[in-house]
Design a protein around this motif. Structure first.
Motif, PDB file in Angstrom:
ATOM      1  N   HIS A  17       0.815  -1.221   0.000  1.00 15.07           N
ATOM      2  CA  HIS A  17       0.000   0.000   0.000  1.00 15.07           C
ATOM      3  C   HIS A  17       0.847   1.268   0.000  1.00 15.07           C
ATOM      4  O   HIS A  17       1.834   1.370   0.733  1.00 15.07           O
ATOM      5  N   GLY A  57     -11.675  -4.212   0.112  1.00 14.39           N
ATOM      6  CA  GLY A  57     -10.354  -3.757   0.528  1.00 14.39           C
ATOM      7  C   GLY A  57      -9.336  -4.865   0.304  1.00 14.39           C
ATOM      8  O   GLY A  57      -9.408  -5.918   0.947  1.00 14.39           O
ATOM      9  N   ALA A  58      -8.419  -4.658  -0.638  1.00 14.08           N
ATOM     10  CA  ALA A  58      -7.429  -5.698  -0.979  1.00 14.08           C
ATOM     11  C   ALA A  58      -6.074  -5.365  -0.354  1.00 14.08           C
ATOM     12  O   ALA A  58      -5.815  -4.223   0.017  1.00 14.08           O
ATOM     13  N   SER A  61      -4.480  -9.121   3.213  1.00 17.80           N
ATOM     14  CA  SER A  61      -5.603 -10.046   3.442  1.00 17.80           C
ATOM     15  C   SER A  61      -5.789 -10.918   2.198  1.00 17.80           C
ATOM     16  O   SER A  61      -6.019 -12.131   2.302  1.00 17.80           O
ATOM     17  N   ASP A  79      -8.400   0.507  -5.107  1.00 20.31           N
ATOM     18  CA  ASP A  79      -6.981   0.624  -5.467  1.00 20.31           C
ATOM     19  C   ASP A  79      -6.595  -0.344  -6.574  1.00 20.31           C
ATOM     20  O   ASP A  79      -6.301  -1.518  -6.312  1.00 20.31           O
ATOM     21  N   SER A 107     -16.936  -0.370  -3.230  1.00 17.05           N
ATOM     22  CA  SER A 107     -17.762  -1.538  -2.893  1.00 17.05           C
ATOM     23  C   SER A 107     -19.253  -1.210  -2.972  1.00 17.05           C
ATOM     24  O   SER A 107     -20.053  -2.053  -3.384  1.00 17.05           O
ATOM     25  N   GLU A 108     -19.618   0.010  -2.594  1.00 19.78           N
ATOM     26  CA  GLU A 108     -21.046   0.393  -2.616  1.00 19.78           C
ATOM     27  C   GLU A 108     -21.618   0.267  -4.027  1.00 19.78           C
ATOM     28  O   GLU A 108     -22.790  -0.046  -4.212  1.00 19.78           O
ATOM     29  N   ASP A 131     -13.347  -4.776   4.895  1.00 21.02           N
ATOM     30  CA  ASP A 131     -12.133  -4.006   5.227  1.00 21.02           C
ATOM     31  C   ASP A 131     -11.817  -3.004   4.115  1.00 21.02           C
ATOM     32  O   ASP A 131     -10.665  -2.760   3.803  1.00 21.02           O
TER      33      ASP A 131
HETATM   34  C1  LIG Z   1      -7.335  -0.582   5.539  1.00 21.56           C
HETATM   35  S1  LIG Z   1      -7.026  -0.973   3.865  1.00 21.56           S
HETATM   36  C2  LIG Z   1      -7.029  -2.684   4.050  1.00 21.56           C
HETATM   37  C3  LIG Z   1      -7.005  -3.494   2.832  1.00 21.56           C
HETATM   38  C4  LIG Z   1      -6.674  -4.976   2.960  1.00 21.56           C
HETATM   39  N1  LIG Z   1      -7.706  -5.750   3.611  1.00 21.56           N
HETATM   40  C5  LIG Z   1      -5.314  -5.291   3.558  1.00 21.56           C
HETATM   41  O1  LIG Z   1      -5.173  -6.348   4.168  1.00 21.56           O
HETATM   42  O2  LIG Z   1      -4.402  -4.505   3.400  1.00 21.56           O
HETATM   43  C6  LIG Z   1      -8.566  -0.539   3.129  1.00 21.56           C
HETATM   44  C7  LIG Z   1      -8.513  -0.425   1.622  1.00 21.56           C
HETATM   45  O3  LIG Z   1      -9.830  -0.289   1.098  1.00 21.56           O
HETATM   46  C8  LIG Z   1      -9.843   0.705   0.107  1.00 21.56           C
HETATM   47  N2  LIG Z   1     -11.180   1.318   0.102  1.00 21.56           N
HETATM   48  C9  LIG Z   1     -11.582   2.432   0.761  1.00 21.56           C
HETATM   49  N3  LIG Z   1     -12.888   2.669   0.538  1.00 21.56           N
HETATM   50  C10 LIG Z   1     -13.323   1.679  -0.277  1.00 21.56           C
HETATM   51  C11 LIG Z   1     -14.568   1.381  -0.873  1.00 21.56           C
HETATM   52  N4  LIG Z   1     -15.638   2.150  -0.655  1.00 21.56           N
HETATM   53  N5  LIG Z   1     -14.654   0.293  -1.664  1.00 21.56           N
HETATM   54  C12 LIG Z   1     -13.566  -0.494  -1.907  1.00 21.56           C
HETATM   55  N6  LIG Z   1     -12.358  -0.247  -1.365  1.00 21.56           N
HETATM   56  C13 LIG Z   1     -12.225   0.820  -0.565  1.00 21.56           C
HETATM   57  C14 LIG Z   1      -8.763   1.678   0.521  1.00 21.56           C
HETATM   58  O4  LIG Z   1      -8.274   2.407  -0.571  1.00 21.56           O
HETATM   59  C15 LIG Z   1      -7.735   0.758   1.135  1.00 21.56           C
HETATM   60  O5  LIG Z   1      -6.790   0.333   0.216  1.00 21.56           O
END
Ligand SMILES: C[S@@+](CC[C@H](N)C(=O)[O-])C[C@H]1O[C@@H](n2cnc3c(N)ncnc32)[C@H](O)[C@@H]1O
Length: 227
Positions: A17, A57-58, A61, A79, A107-108, A131
């Motif tokens: 990230h 959230g990728a 994980s 991302d 995601s929404e 996430d």
């Molecule tokens: C806290 S990070 C965690 C990601 C992952 N689970 C990991 O293990 O690193 C959350 C990620 O979700 C993305 N994100 C934020 N809002 C989002 C949304 N509405 N839909 C999809 N992804 C989103 C962010 O850009 C970020 O890269």
């Protein structure tokens, strides 16, 4: 010394990230201890089932899920750049990633069609991770559609309890009779969905909402919303 590829992954989590255009890099919100405990608990709960997994959230994980020899991993993230980093890591570490289906978007926006697609294909999720976005309504939108795809006995992972929006969601979820807490790592929780249902009943069957509504009704002004 790491004894296998997963230990090596945990010992040196890839920094997949950057949220400032490449100035700084980080591994994301899951540390090695959490990723070790999560995988152990998920595999114990699944008892040999090759899981179908979806996450919002990728990042690391995603890599952890790929280590679990899943049938399919659906990953939804805003991302785009995380995908090639996940693939690059998996190729170096010898982890199969051909079952990873990565969708770039909020995601929404993605989840309603995603859930309808699962239903049309008669596919159910064994594991869902929330996430991605951690504000409202995203947290509840993610839950609504991931839950619709999650089978009875499926596992719902909720990350980032330190954020108010997620913490309130978890308080609400933990009180529902349809979900049972199976792992509490404080920041991250795993719930088992113990009933088969796509959508929840209205607020009267939601204990946390009933309790908070009673408290509101006995307050000086039930209509006060802090304006
Ligand atoms: C806290 S990070 C965690 C990601 C992952 N689970 C990991 O293990 O690193 C959350 C990620 O979700 C993305 N994100 C934020 N809002 C989002 C949304 N509405 N839909 C999809 N992804 C989103 C962010 O850009 C970020 O890269």
């Amino acid at each position: 010394m790491p004894t296998d590829a997963y230990d090596a992954f945990l010992a040196d989590l890839p920094k997949v990230h950057t949220w400032d255009g490449g100035k700084t890099w980080n591994a994301g919100g899951f540390g090695a201890n959490a990723l070790a405990a999560l995988r152990k608990s998920l595999e114990a709960e699944l008892a040999g089932v090759r899981p179908v997994i979806a996450e919002t959230g990728a990042g690391n994980s995603t890599i952890m899920f790929l280590f679990m020899k899943p049938k399919h991993v659906y990953s939804i993230s805003v991302d785009a750049d995380v995908y090639p980093r996940v693939v690059e890591y998996c190729e170096k570490a010898g982890v199969a990633h051909d079952m990873l289906e990565y969708t770039v978007g909020r995601s929404e926006a993605v989840l309603p069609e995603f859930a309808a697609g699962l239903r049309a294909k008669n596919v159910q999720l064994d594991i869902a991770l929330m996430d991605g976005g951690h504000g409202w309504p995203t947290v509840f939108v993610d839950f609504c559609y991931l839950n619709a795809g999650l089978r009875k006995g499926g596992l719902l992972i909720v990350d980032d309890l330190q954020i108010y929006a997620v913490n309130e969601f978890a308080r609400w979820l933990a009180r529902l009779p349809q979900f049972e807490l199976v792992l509490n790592l404080k920041k991250v929780l795993i719930f088992r969905k113990s009933w088969a249902f796509d959508y929840l009943s209205d607020f009267g069957a939601q204990p946390y909402i009933v309790e908070r509504t009673k408290a509101r009704q006995t307050s000086a002004d039930p209509y006060d919303f802090g304006e």
